[in-house]
Scaffold this motif. Structure first.
Motif, PDB file in Angstrom:
ATOM      1  N   GLU A   1      -9.494  -1.086   1.951  1.00  0.00           N
ATOM      2  CA  GLU A   1      -9.206   0.243   2.486  1.00  0.00           C
ATOM      3  C   GLU A   1      -8.088   0.915   1.693  1.00  0.00           C
ATOM      4  N   ALA A   2      -7.128   0.151   1.190  1.00  0.00           N
ATOM      5  CA  ALA A   2      -6.077   0.723   0.335  1.00  0.00           C
ATOM      6  C   ALA A   2      -6.694   1.321  -0.918  1.00  0.00           C
ATOM      7  N   LEU A   3      -7.589   0.571  -1.546  1.00  0.00           N
ATOM      8  CA  LEU A   3      -8.221   1.052  -2.781  1.00  0.00           C
ATOM      9  C   LEU A   3      -9.083   2.288  -2.542  1.00  0.00           C
ATOM     10  N   ARG A   4      -9.662   2.393  -1.378  1.00  0.00           N
ATOM     11  CA  ARG A   4     -10.520   3.542  -1.047  1.00  0.00           C
ATOM     12  C   ARG A   4      -9.757   4.864  -1.190  1.00  0.00           C
ATOM     13  N   TYR A   5      -8.445   4.861  -0.919  1.00  0.00           N
ATOM     14  CA  TYR A   5      -7.661   6.101  -0.890  1.00  0.00           C
ATOM     15  C   TYR A   5      -6.790   6.317  -2.120  1.00  0.00           C
ATOM     16  N   VAL A   6      -6.936   5.494  -3.147  1.00  0.00           N
ATOM     17  CA  VAL A   6      -6.158   5.644  -4.383  1.00  0.00           C
ATOM     18  C   VAL A   6      -6.278   7.046  -4.987  1.00  0.00           C
ATOM     19  N   PRO A   7      -7.441   7.715  -4.950  1.00  0.00           N
ATOM     20  CA  PRO A   7      -7.500   9.078  -5.508  1.00  0.00           C
ATOM     21  C   PRO A   7      -6.538  10.061  -4.839  1.00  0.00           C
ATOM     22  N   PHE A   8      -6.073   9.758  -3.647  1.00  0.00           N
ATOM     23  CA  PHE A   8      -5.137  10.643  -2.950  1.00  0.00           C
ATOM     24  C   PHE A   8      -3.685  10.387  -3.339  1.00  0.00           C
ATOM     25  N   LEU A   9      -3.418   9.276  -3.995  1.00  0.00           N
ATOM     26  CA  LEU A   9      -2.060   8.870  -4.328  1.00  0.00           C
ATOM     27  C   LEU A   9      -1.536   9.646  -5.529  1.00  0.00           C
ATOM     28  N   ASN A  10      -0.271  10.100  -5.461  1.00  0.00           N
ATOM     29  CA  ASN A  10       0.307  10.749  -6.639  1.00  0.00           C
ATOM     30  C   ASN A  10       0.742   9.690  -7.655  1.00  0.00           C
TER      31      ASN A  10
ATOM     32  N   LEU B   1      -5.697  -3.966  -7.338  1.00  0.00           N
ATOM     33  CA  LEU B   1      -4.451  -3.475  -6.751  1.00  0.00           C
ATOM     34  C   LEU B   1      -3.259  -3.768  -7.659  1.00  0.00           C
ATOM     35  N   LYS B   2      -3.202  -4.996  -8.197  1.00  0.00           N
ATOM     36  CA  LYS B   2      -2.082  -5.384  -9.067  1.00  0.00           C
ATOM     37  C   LYS B   2      -2.031  -4.560 -10.347  1.00  0.00           C
ATOM     38  N   ALA B   3      -3.161  -3.984 -10.751  1.00  0.00           N
ATOM     39  CA  ALA B   3      -3.208  -3.162 -11.964  1.00  0.00           C
ATOM     40  C   ALA B   3      -2.556  -1.792 -11.755  1.00  0.00           C
ATOM     41  N   LEU B   4      -2.328  -1.419 -10.501  1.00  0.00           N
ATOM     42  CA  LEU B   4      -1.703  -0.129 -10.205  1.00  0.00           C
ATOM     43  C   LEU B   4      -0.188  -0.247 -10.355  1.00  0.00           C
ATOM     44  N   PRO B   5       0.496   0.861 -10.677  1.00  0.00           N
ATOM     45  CA  PRO B   5       1.920   0.770 -11.016  1.00  0.00           C
ATOM     46  C   PRO B   5       2.872   0.431  -9.872  1.00  0.00           C
ATOM     47  N   HIS B   6       2.582   0.869  -8.647  1.00  0.00           N
ATOM     48  CA  HIS B   6       3.539   0.689  -7.551  1.00  0.00           C
ATOM     49  C   HIS B   6       2.824   0.112  -6.333  1.00  0.00           C
ATOM     50  N   VAL B   7       2.858  -1.203  -6.209  1.00  0.00           N
ATOM     51  CA  VAL B   7       2.150  -1.881  -5.126  1.00  0.00           C
ATOM     52  C   VAL B   7       3.045  -2.956  -4.523  1.00  0.00           C
ATOM     53  N   LYS B   8       3.073  -2.990  -3.194  1.00  0.00           N
ATOM     54  CA  LYS B   8       3.687  -4.097  -2.461  1.00  0.00           C
ATOM     55  C   LYS B   8       2.582  -4.721  -1.623  1.00  0.00           C
ATOM     56  N   MET B   9       2.353  -6.020  -1.831  1.00  0.00           N
ATOM     57  CA  MET B   9       1.337  -6.743  -1.065  1.00  0.00           C
ATOM     58  C   MET B   9       1.984  -7.938  -0.385  1.00  0.00           C
ATOM     59  N   LEU B  10       1.528  -8.209   0.813  1.00  0.00           N
ATOM     60  CA  LEU B  10       2.067  -9.323   1.567  1.00  0.00           C
ATOM     61  C   LEU B  10       0.982  -9.823   2.502  1.00  0.00           C
ATOM     62  N   ASN B  11       0.897 -11.141   2.670  1.00  0.00           N
ATOM     63  CA  ASN B  11      -0.077 -11.696   3.608  1.00  0.00           C
ATOM     64  C   ASN B  11       0.513 -11.600   5.015  1.00  0.00           C
TER      65      ASN B  11
END
Length: 189
Positions: free
Chosen positions: A79-88, A116-126
């Motif tokens: 779902e995070a990846l679905r909205y990447v086009p909206f991200l500045n 996700l890791k290929a994007l510049p600003h990502v915080k991921m946590l389980n």
């Protein structure tokens, strides 16, 4: 100052609770707030998305245009990846690293995480594992909100934490304390 936030996930994960807490904190802080209608199916298992726009100046639209979101907060990596086009270009994605596989053709998990890791600003946590390990399985969404708190710099972590107390007060002190604990875990992560 303004913040455009997209919240996404799957019905039943607590996206609407995150939106309520951010909205409560913004209202208490005297900010202008617009929230779009939740899109998708809010029942358990369907995709859920909401736009939150916070500002020190009046806001005239509740929808976030493509390329204008500052933050995507997602309970689910697909779902995070679905909205990447909206991200500045300077925007952040804050997401759970653990997918909720609710469809038969769900993408391969490692590919999702690599994308996700290929994007510049990502915080991921389980967040689900952390919630279970800390005996607060229903508070994974508050762990995610804590992880996102530093990026929501129009509101302080203290303002968000106070809003948690107000929003959950009617459910009793035990619920408030478990949500504070979850938020603090995310904040420290």
């Amino acid at each position: 100052m303004k913040k455009n936030i997209i919240l996404s996930g799957v019905g039943g994960q607590g996206i609407l609770s995150i939106a309520t807490i951010i909205g409560e904190a913004a209202t208490e802080a005297g900010l202008y707030l617009k929230q779009a209608e939740v899109h998708g199916m809010s029942q358990r298992g369907g995709d859920v998305q909401s736009n939150l726009r916070l500002s020190t100046e009046p806001i005239y639209s509740d929808l976030i245009p493509q390329g204008e979101a500052n933050i995507i907060i997602s309970m689910e990596p697909m779902e995070a990846l679905r909205y990447v086009p909206f991200l500045n270009k300077e925007g952040w994605i804050i997401t759970s690293s653990e997918p909720l596989i609710n469809i038969p053709n769900y993408p391969e998990q490692q590919k999702l995480l690599d994308d996700l890791k290929a994007l510049p600003h990502v915080k991921m946590l389980n967040i689900d594992t952390l919630a279970h390990e800390n005996l607060i399985p229903k508070s994974a969404n508050m762990i995610l909100l804590g992880l996102a708190a530093a990026c929501i710099d129009i509101l302080s972590p203290e303002q968000l934490r106070s809003a948690i107390g107000r929003v959950f007060a009617a459910k009793g002190e035990k619920v408030v304390e478990s949500n504070y604990k979850a938020f603090d875990i995310g904040l420290k992560a």
